[in-house]
Design a protein around this motif. Structure first.
Motif, PDB file in Angstrom:
ATOM      1  N   LEU A 103       0.138   3.193 -10.914  1.00  0.00           N
ATOM      2  CA  LEU A 103       1.212   2.068 -10.062  1.00  0.00           C
ATOM      3  C   LEU A 103       2.317   3.164  -9.604  1.00  0.00           C
ATOM      4  N   VAL A 104       2.658   2.963  -8.707  1.00  0.00           N
ATOM      5  CA  VAL A 104       3.699   3.688  -7.722  1.00  0.00           C
ATOM      6  C   VAL A 104       4.775   3.071  -7.131  1.00  0.00           C
ATOM      7  N   LEU A 113       5.435  -1.051  -4.004  1.00  0.00           N
ATOM      8  CA  LEU A 113       4.590  -0.484  -5.047  1.00  0.00           C
ATOM      9  C   LEU A 113       3.392  -0.582  -4.781  1.00  0.00           C
ATOM     10  N   LEU A 114       2.909   0.820  -4.845  1.00  0.00           N
ATOM     11  CA  LEU A 114       1.350   0.886  -4.840  1.00  0.00           C
ATOM     12  C   LEU A 114       0.494   0.892  -6.033  1.00  0.00           C
ATOM     13  N   ARG A 115      -0.608   0.367  -5.773  1.00  0.00           N
ATOM     14  CA  ARG A 115      -1.431   0.091  -7.032  1.00  0.00           C
ATOM     15  C   ARG A 115      -2.926   0.328  -6.887  1.00  0.00           C
ATOM     16  N   GLY A 116      -3.787   0.852  -7.775  1.00  0.00           N
ATOM     17  CA  GLY A 116      -5.149   0.835  -7.690  1.00  0.00           C
ATOM     18  C   GLY A 116      -5.671   1.629  -8.723  1.00  0.00           C
ATOM     19  N   ALA A 127      -9.718  12.949 -11.634  1.00  0.00           N
ATOM     20  CA  ALA A 127      -9.046  11.895 -10.920  1.00  0.00           C
ATOM     21  C   ALA A 127      -7.559  12.341 -10.826  1.00  0.00           C
ATOM     22  N   GLU A 128      -7.164  12.788 -12.135  1.00  0.00           N
ATOM     23  CA  GLU A 128      -5.646  13.337 -12.035  1.00  0.00           C
ATOM     24  C   GLU A 128      -5.260  14.323 -10.886  1.00  0.00           C
ATOM     25  N   GLU A 129      -6.024  15.102 -10.431  1.00  0.00           N
ATOM     26  CA  GLU A 129      -5.946  15.882  -9.412  1.00  0.00           C
ATOM     27  C   GLU A 129      -5.966  15.295  -8.032  1.00  0.00           C
ATOM     28  N   ALA A 130      -7.154  14.329  -8.014  1.00  0.00           N
ATOM     29  CA  ALA A 130      -7.384  13.543  -6.764  1.00  0.00           C
ATOM     30  C   ALA A 130      -6.332  12.679  -6.415  1.00  0.00           C
ATOM     31  N   CYS A 135      -3.959   9.678  -2.934  1.00  0.00           N
ATOM     32  CA  CYS A 135      -2.832   8.544  -3.280  1.00  0.00           C
ATOM     33  C   CYS A 135      -1.447   9.029  -2.866  1.00  0.00           C
ATOM     34  N   LEU A 136      -1.164  10.316  -2.872  1.00  0.00           N
ATOM     35  CA  LEU A 136       0.272  10.642  -2.640  1.00  0.00           C
ATOM     36  C   LEU A 136       0.097  12.176  -1.888  1.00  0.00           C
ATOM     37  N   PRO A 137      -0.594  11.993  -0.689  1.00  0.00           N
ATOM     38  CA  PRO A 137      -0.724  13.366  -0.144  1.00  0.00           C
ATOM     39  C   PRO A 137       0.628  14.014   0.392  1.00  0.00           C
ATOM     40  N   HIS A 138       1.348  12.929   0.485  1.00  0.00           N
ATOM     41  CA  HIS A 138       2.850  13.499   1.265  1.00  0.00           C
ATOM     42  C   HIS A 138       3.948  12.826   0.376  1.00  0.00           C
ATOM     43  N   ILE A 139       4.781  13.769  -0.392  1.00  0.00           N
ATOM     44  CA  ILE A 139       5.730  13.477  -1.163  1.00  0.00           C
ATOM     45  C   ILE A 139       6.974  13.669  -0.291  1.00  0.00           C
ATOM     46  N   ASP A 140       8.048  12.347  -0.159  1.00  0.00           N
ATOM     47  CA  ASP A 140       9.163  12.410   0.738  1.00  0.00           C
ATOM     48  C   ASP A 140      10.154  12.908  -0.217  1.00  0.00           C
TER      49      ASP A 140
END
Length: 249
Positions: A103-104, A113-116, A127-130, A135-140
């Motif tokens: 959950l993001v 809210l992002l979920r998956g 999975a942790e690295e992926a 899921c969050l390739p770009h952090i604002d």
């Protein structure tokens, strides 16, 4: 020549009979594993080989093709897979992958809210690295990210180190990790990794019985059916809670 031909025919018949017998035994074992809740149907087929019905109802063995090691992402998990992979048993035999439900919360933003979930193979990218690459390739830097993971097992030492570095570099990320099981917690390098995560501000906790019910409702194709928790779920949670507390103290 006639005797040799007869012998070859009999040998082929014998080999066909043995193949049919083995296929039936494999099918029976796979179905039993699913009925017992100890292996989802897809994983049982992967272990025993694909079994299909041919003409006249005869059982045929199809060649088993292993999929490439990759990250699988989706919205909801198969219920049989969830019950097998997230069961908080002490010895996790056969559970050789990690499932990460996330959950993001990015605050007051259009996508909110992002979920998956993500699923890995341990011999490939974890999975942790992926999560951070897919899921969050770009952090604002202008946003604050509140991220919650429900994982089938806690991170390995390499993943723990990478996550800790990510949290130190990006102060606008707040991460909580709730783990069904502790991965090889007796190993010193694993303990060092968990301590590094804790020091970087990551909240670590073993999944409580209520967490299993929540993830079942939120991330599983449950068809609105409630999760019947296994008998020793609370006892196993207390076991992992105590071990994690000892590591992080």
């Amino acid at each position: 020549m006639a005797d040799r031909s007869c012998m070859l025919t009999k040998r082929k018949e014998k080999e066909a009979a043995e193949a049919t017998k083995n296929a039936k035994e494999a099918k029976s074992e796979a179905e039993k594993a699913v009925d017992d809740g100890e292996a989802p149907s897809a994983e049982a087929a992967a272990v025993n080989g694909a079994v299909a019905s041919g003409q006249n109802g005869e059982v045929q063995v199809e060649p088993m093709e292993l999929p490439p090691f990759e990250i699988i992402s989706g919205d909801r998990i198969d219920p049989f897979v969830y019950k097998f992979q997230f069961k908080n048993v002490e010895y996790s035999s056969g559970r050789n992958k990690t499932f990460l439900c996330y959950l993001v919360d990015k605050g007051n933003t259009p996508d909110g809210l992002l979920r998956g979930y993500l699923e890995d193979e341990h011999s490939g990218t974890h999975a942790e690295e992926a999560f951070f690459t897919q899921c969050l390739p770009h952090i604002d830097p202008a946003l604050k990210y509140t991220i919650t993971w429900y994982v089938s097992s806690s991170p390995c030492s390499a993943c723990a180190a990478k996550i800790a570095e990510e949290l130190k570099a990006k102060k606008n990320i707040k991460l909580s990790i709730f783990a069904a099981r502790l991965f090889e917690w007796e190993e010193e390098e694993i303990q060092i990794g968990l301590k590094a995560l804790h020091a970087a501000g990551c909240k670590l906790r073993a999944m409580k019985p209520l967490d299993f019910s929540y993830t079942w409702d939120t991330f599983v194709e449950s068809d609105d059916q409630p999760l019947n928790l296994w008998e020793d779920c609370k006892e196993n949670y207390e076991y992992y809670h105590e071990k994690l507390s000892d590591i992080l103290q």
